[in-house]
Write a protein that holds these residues in place. Structure first.
Motif, PDB file in Angstrom:
ATOM      1  N   LEU A 126       0.823  -1.206   0.000  1.00 17.53           N
ATOM      2  CA  LEU A 126       0.000   0.000   0.000  1.00 17.53           C
ATOM      3  C   LEU A 126       0.860   1.260   0.000  1.00 17.53           C
ATOM      4  O   LEU A 126       0.682   2.156  -0.840  1.00 17.53           O
ATOM      5  N   LEU A 127       1.818   1.336   0.921  1.00 20.40           N
ATOM      6  CA  LEU A 127       2.663   2.524   0.997  1.00 20.40           C
ATOM      7  C   LEU A 127       3.596   2.612  -0.199  1.00 20.40           C
ATOM      8  O   LEU A 127       3.883   3.706  -0.694  1.00 20.40           O
ATOM      9  N   LEU A 128       4.088   1.468  -0.671  1.00 23.09           N
ATOM     10  CA  LEU A 128       4.976   1.488  -1.834  1.00 23.09           C
ATOM     11  C   LEU A 128       4.232   1.961  -3.078  1.00 23.09           C
ATOM     12  O   LEU A 128       4.771   2.728  -3.885  1.00 23.09           O
ATOM     13  N   SER A 129       2.982   1.532  -3.218  1.00 21.88           N
ATOM     14  CA  SER A 129       2.173   1.999  -4.357  1.00 21.88           C
ATOM     15  C   SER A 129       1.927   3.490  -4.262  1.00 21.88           C
ATOM     16  O   SER A 129       1.933   4.198  -5.274  1.00 21.88           O
ATOM     17  N   ARG A 130       1.725   3.982  -3.044  1.00 17.70           N
ATOM     18  CA  ARG A 130       1.550   5.426  -2.834  1.00 17.70           C
ATOM     19  C   ARG A 130       2.824   6.169  -3.203  1.00 17.70           C
ATOM     20  O   ARG A 130       2.791   7.198  -3.875  1.00 17.70           O
ATOM     21  N   LEU A 131       3.961   5.628  -2.785  1.00 18.97           N
ATOM     22  CA  LEU A 131       5.244   6.261  -3.087  1.00 18.97           C
ATOM     23  C   LEU A 131       5.485   6.328  -4.590  1.00 18.97           C
ATOM     24  O   LEU A 131       5.989   7.326  -5.105  1.00 18.97           O
ATOM     25  N   SER A 135      -1.162   3.309 -10.671  1.00 21.58           N
ATOM     26  CA  SER A 135      -2.582   3.248 -10.995  1.00 21.58           C
ATOM     27  C   SER A 135      -3.221   2.100 -10.226  1.00 21.58           C
ATOM     28  O   SER A 135      -2.537   1.274  -9.604  1.00 21.58           O
ATOM     29  N   GLU A 136      -4.552   2.013 -10.307  1.00 26.33           N
ATOM     30  CA  GLU A 136      -5.256   0.953  -9.577  1.00 26.33           C
ATOM     31  C   GLU A 136      -4.827  -0.428 -10.067  1.00 26.33           C
ATOM     32  O   GLU A 136      -4.614  -1.344  -9.266  1.00 26.33           O
ATOM     33  N   ALA A 137      -4.684  -0.568 -11.400  1.00 25.90           N
ATOM     34  CA  ALA A 137      -4.270  -1.858 -11.957  1.00 25.90           C
ATOM     35  C   ALA A 137      -2.843  -2.206 -11.535  1.00 25.90           C
ATOM     36  O   ALA A 137      -2.541  -3.351 -11.186  1.00 25.90           O
ATOM     37  N   GLN A 138      -1.969  -1.208 -11.559  1.00 27.20           N
ATOM     38  CA  GLN A 138      -0.575  -1.446 -11.161  1.00 27.20           C
ATOM     39  C   GLN A 138      -0.479  -1.758  -9.675  1.00 27.20           C
ATOM     40  O   GLN A 138       0.329  -2.598  -9.262  1.00 27.20           O
ATOM     41  N   GLU A 139      -1.301  -1.108  -8.864  1.00 26.40           N
ATOM     42  CA  GLU A 139      -1.309  -1.409  -7.423  1.00 26.40           C
ATOM     43  C   GLU A 139      -1.765  -2.844  -7.183  1.00 26.40           C
ATOM     44  O   GLU A 139      -1.267  -3.522  -6.280  1.00 26.40           O
TER      45      GLU A 139
END
Length: 514
Positions: A126-131, A135-139
């Motif tokens: 979650l935090l790495l995707s925020r950093l 996108s939603e698909a990439q997350e």
């Protein structure tokens, strides 16, 4: 004046500008969080400094970020200056003693303090995707990657581990997609390109080992004062998303690691989040909801979180409602948004019949603030127009030589200086790929030199059948090669107890054994 149960903030003024009373922050409500706001140049840094001094003297460790370098002066003894002495007289601070405070300097880049590192596994998807602003698909793919790593015992310590895992997932996209949902190579490639950008921005310095031990930011000195951990953030602010994600990770680590303590007599740690708007800018709703949840629950762990920002509108209402101790410096009201910010700030205070709060906010001088803290039974005090006390430590930055000396004499000196690169996902995946290639080569070599038995179909020189009929073509085999078997076994293997006992916390970070 303050005693051993409170922190002296300053003195409130009567309508005729005469001294009214001392304004204190009760230590027993120090973990009820707080907010320090105001326009640039109105004195927010000094307010942060005197609060950090007060908590340290009360034996409470402090963690704060030094955005401009000014806060580093808290490590050195202050010197008498006319305007400081005058302010001390105005707020009846007698005696006005000067102090130096126990400071540990930290720096994600290891230049102006001890290096701070976290592993990719500890950061969580979650935090790495925020950093990475995925996108939603990439997350979704990032979550799959962490799931695969958890199942297969692949340690994700640094960025090259994550890069190796993503490459492995791209090769097995069809197989993994059948289990967890669509995994496309273009999406994986986009994540890999974002990782490259992170590397160029210096994130390589942050991800790795030895990872920060929470105990090292919760130290106390022999004389009972709390250590003040100061994060050098002037260079870090060039990548504001990394800055915000790091502080959010640290806050989540505190939440996950510390035990429940209820309502202690004083906080176990106070955490100052400067430039707090960076945490919430463009943040998805799910992240804001998680932050609100952490802020609400971390109080029972004895941690006070104090947001420092220019505008109270920078903080979502759900988070703002959790902040009990307020120090509001001057705001400018030239634009409609600024006027709304003034009204919002005024409405969050318990009114004082002696003055109009909204008007006072625009008229405050430097070092003057509207203050409201929690009183007995946790009830907010009536807002007071307050002169903030002068700091006991140095006002302004320290010199590079002074900083180097303090780093050398630090209680954690030498513990984090050298990075450690132990076997992890990168090496494990490399080894599996090499073993698979070696096994396939060995099989091919064995096939060329095998023994044959005449008449059993393995003899190239055996006579062809008579009668004009051709020998039947050998049937194609559906059996996989050794290499294929080795690669596919990666999907099903659970390499160690790490893979079997993964627990992730409220923000997706790795919940380590406690």
């Amino acid at each position: 004046m303050a005693d051993d149960t409170s922190i002296f903030i300053g003195a409130s003024r009567n309508p005729d500008d005469s001294y009214q009373r001392a304004e204190n922050l009760l230590l027993q409500y120090g973990n009820r969080h707080g907010l320090v706001t105001g326009a640039t140049g109105t004195g927010k840094t000094v307010s942060l400094q005197i609060l950090a001094e007060g908590f340290s003297n009360a034996g409470v460790p402090v963690f704060c970020a030094d955005i401009k370098g000014d806060l580093s002066g808290i490590a050195m003894m202050g010197t008498p200056q006319d305007f400081l002495v005058k302010r001390a007289e105005q707020v009846k601070l007698d005696p006005y003693d000067f102090q130096e405070f126990p400071v540990i300097f930290w720096d994600l880049f290891g230049e102006q303090g001890h290096p701070i590192r976290a592993t990719v596994s500890e950061m969580g998807p979650l935090l790495l995707s925020r950093l990475m602003n995925l996108s939603e698909a990439q997350e979704g793919i990032m979550n799959i990657a962490f799931r695969i790593a958890d199942e297969e015992g692949l340690l994700l310590l640094d960025l090259k581990d994550l890069q190796a895992l993503l490459a492995n997932i791209a090769e097995r996209a069809e197989e993994i997609g059948a289990r967890y949902g669509n995994v496309t190579k273009p999406s994986v490639g986009a994540i890999q390109r974002t990782l490259l950008v992170l590397e160029q921005q210096g994130a390589t310095n942050f991800f790795g080992e030895p990872a920060l031990r929470i105990a090292d930011i919760m130290r106390s000195t022999r004389d009972g004062r709390g250590a003040i951990s100061v994060l050098a953030a002037d260079k870090l602010m060039m990548n504001p998303r990394l800055y915000a994600t790091f502080l959010l990770w640290l806050m989540s680590e505190l939440f996950e690691e510390l035990p429940e303590v209820g309502d202690p007599d004083k906080p176990k740690l106070v955490f100052f989040f400067d430039e707090a708007h960076l945490l919430f800018d463009d943040a998805p709703k799910v992240l804001i909801d998680r932050v609100e949840q952490v802020v609400r629950l971390i109080r029972s762990k004895g941690v006070g979180v104090y947001f420092v920002t220019q505008n109270p509108l920078d903080i979502p209402e759900t988070v703002l409602a959790q902040l009990g101790n307020r120090v509001q410096h001057a705001l400018r009201a030239y634009t409609p948004r600024e006027q709304k910010a003034v009204r919002t700030a005024a409405e969050t205070f318990r009114p004082n019949p002696d003055f109009d709060c909204a008007t006072a906010i625009t008229q405050l001088g430097t070092g003057e603030a509207l203050v409201s803290t929690l009183e007995a039974k946790g009830v907010p005090s009536m807002v007071q127009r307050t002169l903030v006390r002068p700091p006991s430590s140095r006002l302004g930055p320290i010199t590079p030589d002074e900083r180097r000396k303090l780093i050398t004499e630090s209680p954690v000196s030498g513990q984090y200086d050298q990075a450690i690169d132990r076997e992890s996902a990168f090496e494990m995946l490399q080894k599996k790929a090499k073993d698979a290639l070696d096994a396939e080569a060995q099989q091919q070599e064995s096939g060329r030199s095998r023994w044959t038995i005449p008449g059993f179909g393995n003899d190239d020189s055996a006579p062809q059948p008579t009668g004009g009929r051709r020998a039947p073509a050998p049937r194609s085999s559906n059996r996989q090669t050794v290499a294929e078997a080795a690669i596919k076994s990666v999907v099903r293997s659970v390499g160690s107890s790490v893979g079997r006992a993964i627990v992730r916390g409220i923000l997706g970070s790795l919940a380590r054994g406690r």
